[in-house]
Design a protein around this motif. Structure first.
Motif, PDB file in Angstrom:
ATOM      1  N   ASP A  25      41.801   2.432  16.038  1.00 54.98           N
ATOM      2  CA  ASP A  25      42.749   3.141  16.902  1.00 54.98           C
ATOM      3  C   ASP A  25      44.201   3.040  16.424  1.00 54.98           C
TER       4      ASP A  25
ATOM      5  N   MET B  22      29.488   9.373  15.016  1.00 52.56           N
ATOM      6  CA  MET B  22      30.704  10.132  14.697  1.00 52.56           C
ATOM      7  C   MET B  22      30.894  10.117  13.183  1.00 52.56           C
TER       8      MET B  22
ATOM      9  N   THR C 127      34.886   5.048  27.855  1.00 51.72           N
ATOM     10  CA  THR C 127      36.118   4.903  27.073  1.00 51.72           C
ATOM     11  C   THR C 127      37.187   5.848  27.608  1.00 51.72           C
TER      12      THR C 127
ATOM     13  N   HIS D 159      40.207  12.189  26.737  1.00 49.00           N
ATOM     14  CA  HIS D 159      38.821  12.666  26.779  1.00 49.00           C
ATOM     15  C   HIS D 159      38.120  12.154  28.029  1.00 49.00           C
TER      16      HIS D 159
ATOM     17  N   PHE E  55      27.851   5.418  19.667  1.00 54.36           N
ATOM     18  CA  PHE E  55      28.624   6.473  19.012  1.00 54.36           C
ATOM     19  C   PHE E  55      27.909   6.958  17.757  1.00 54.36           C
TER      20      PHE E  55
ATOM     21  N   GLU F 240      42.264  -1.251  23.991  1.00 54.46           N
ATOM     22  CA  GLU F 240      42.202  -0.457  22.754  1.00 54.46           C
ATOM     23  C   GLU F 240      43.087   0.771  22.923  1.00 54.46           C
ATOM     24  N   ALA F 241      43.090   1.654  21.911  1.00 55.08           N
ATOM     25  CA  ALA F 241      43.685   2.984  22.012  1.00 55.08           C
ATOM     26  C   ALA F 241      45.195   3.020  22.282  1.00 55.08           C
TER      27      ALA F 241
ATOM     28  N   TRP G 286      35.952   7.035  13.917  1.00 58.05           N
ATOM     29  CA  TRP G 286      36.496   6.747  15.240  1.00 58.05           C
ATOM     30  C   TRP G 286      37.940   7.254  15.324  1.00 58.05           C
ATOM     31  N   ALA G 287      38.705   6.719  16.253  1.00 51.45           N
ATOM     32  CA  ALA G 287      40.000   7.324  16.613  1.00 51.45           C
ATOM     33  C   ALA G 287      40.995   7.378  15.452  1.00 51.45           C
TER      34      ALA G 287
ATOM     35  N   ASP H 243      38.757  11.043  21.367  1.00 43.42           N
ATOM     36  CA  ASP H 243      39.901  10.349  20.757  1.00 43.42           C
ATOM     37  C   ASP H 243      40.964  11.319  20.251  1.00 43.42           C
TER      38      ASP H 243
ATOM     39  N   HIS I 240      40.842   7.311  26.090  1.00 43.91           N
ATOM     40  CA  HIS I 240      41.693   7.342  24.889  1.00 43.91           C
ATOM     41  C   HIS I 240      42.637   8.538  25.010  1.00 43.91           C
TER      42      HIS I 240
ATOM     43  N   ARG J 227      31.608  13.084  24.537  1.00 43.01           N
ATOM     44  CA  ARG J 227      32.844  13.247  25.306  1.00 43.01           C
ATOM     45  C   ARG J 227      33.522  14.583  24.977  1.00 43.01           C
TER      46      ARG J 227
HETATM   47  O1  FUB Z   1      35.409   6.945  19.683  1.00 45.35           O
HETATM   48  C1  FUB Z   1      35.123   5.639  19.222  1.00 45.35           C
HETATM   49  C2  FUB Z   1      35.992   4.622  19.923  1.00 45.35           C
HETATM   50  O2  FUB Z   1      35.836   4.751  21.332  1.00 45.35           O
HETATM   51  C3  FUB Z   1      37.483   4.790  19.725  1.00 45.35           C
HETATM   52  O3  FUB Z   1      37.959   4.310  18.500  1.00 45.35           O
HETATM   53  C4  FUB Z   1      37.998   4.070  20.925  1.00 45.35           C
HETATM   54  O4  FUB Z   1      39.347   4.310  21.208  1.00 45.35           O
HETATM   55  C5  FUB Z   1      37.077   4.592  22.005  1.00 45.35           C
HETATM   56  O5  FUB Z   1      37.496   5.840  22.472  1.00 45.35           O
END
Ligand code: FUB
Length: 313
Positions: free
Chosen positions: A155, A60, A261, A278, A58, A203-204, A94-95, A32, A263, A290
């Protein structure tokens, strides 16, 4: 005839801009990416993918910062914000995107708050591109309780126009949302609206302006020219003559990548446009492991964008 110094200068002027060796970070996984130019430096803010091999989701917990003065060699500044930056939140870094204003740097993040809903948007603030950053608000900027929020508040992309007005777009899965920001950058200014014309939005979103035209790139996952399976995503883009839209869809700018994904962020740096995104190309990589890549972005004379050539080295 040219002297040696003039000849060298000519060669330098004719040489293509530096392009990165991808991925730009090895040693850990990043996702992201959000680029930002400050002076002669290109910063990239990225989440860190910590999922072990085989982990199916995820993991993160922090955002890292990298910088470069040539978009080819990178300095790693480590983690500059994390879930712990937001005392009201509990997980899921996240992003995100950093936006400068009045000498401060506002870091808008997707984060899992401890409220009733799932993901919220938080905002941290610092005095430099590298922080230190602190929670700017004491609670989410956008949450489930925000009227007309998207249901999955992730995002964020923030764009500040030439007249100083700032705009926030965000959203995932169930649609994009947009709102104006107050000059303090930590409060919405007016209602949350559903932007029109972002065809197949998933998204994104990432917003920028070029030659007076507003651009939005965003992930889509339709099988109508975007991806071969809706588990994956491409980056479509749209343009508008008003920062709140309506938007006109223009096509696919970045094809499906090797991670599910997709982004991306777009930035102009040293006279060249770049797309930062990514994929899962790094050794041991995957959908939750990623890595950030940088490639050149080219515009046609009519303002449309040529499809990105994804490079691997
Ligand atoms: O990295 C977590 C989520 O995955 C992001 O918020 C989205 O954009 C996608 O890349």
């Amino acid at each position: 005839a040219l002297g040696p110094a003039a000849a060298l200068a000519l060669v330098a002027a004719l040489a293509p801009p530096a392009s990165a060796a991808n991925p730009i970070v090895t040693g850990y996984y990043t996702a992201d990416p959000a680029p930002l130019v400050v002076g002669n430096t290109l910063y990239v803010y990225a989440g860190r993918d910590e999922a072990p091999a085989g982990h199916g989701n995820f993991l993160m917990r922090e955002w890292r910062v990298l910088s470069s003065t040539d978009a080819a060699t990178w300095t790693d500044h480590g983690a500059r914000a994390s879930v712990a930056t937001f005392p009201w939140a509990g997980a899921d870094a996240w992003a995100s995107e950093v936006e400068p204003r009045d000498g401060k740097y506002y870091w808008y993040t997707s984060i899992n708050g401890n409220g009733a809903g799932w993901m919220d948007i938080g905002v941290a603030v610092g005095d430099s591109p590298l922080g230190p950053f602190r929670d700017a608000k004491g609670g989410p900027l956008v949450s489930d309780s925000t009227p007309n929020s998207s249901g999955l508040n992730i995002d964020p992309t923030v764009f500040t126009d030439d007249d100083g007005r700032s705009y926030l777009y965000w959203g995932g899965y169930w649609g994009a949302r947009a709102a104006k920001l107050k000059p303090n950058m930590i409060e919405l200014d007016g209602p949350v609206v559903t932007p029109q014309g972002l065809a197949n939005f998933w998204e994104a979103p990432w917003m920028f302006k070029r030659n007076g035209l507003y651009y939005m790139i965003y992930a889509a996952n339709d099988t109508n020219g975007c991806v071969t399976s809706s588990s994956y995503a491409c980056q479509r883009y749209a343009t508008a003559t008003n920062p709140m839209g309506p938007w006109t869809h223009r096509g696919v700018v970045l094809d499906q990548v090797s991670s599910t994904t997709n982004h991306a962020g777009v930035v102009q740096f040293n006279g060249q446009w770049y797309v930062v995104y990514h994929n899962a190309d790094a050794p041991g990589g995957g959908d939750f492991r990623r890595s950030v890549a940088v490639d050149l972005l080219h515009f046609n004379a009519d303002g449309t964008i040529r499809k990105v050539v994804q490079t691997t080295t």
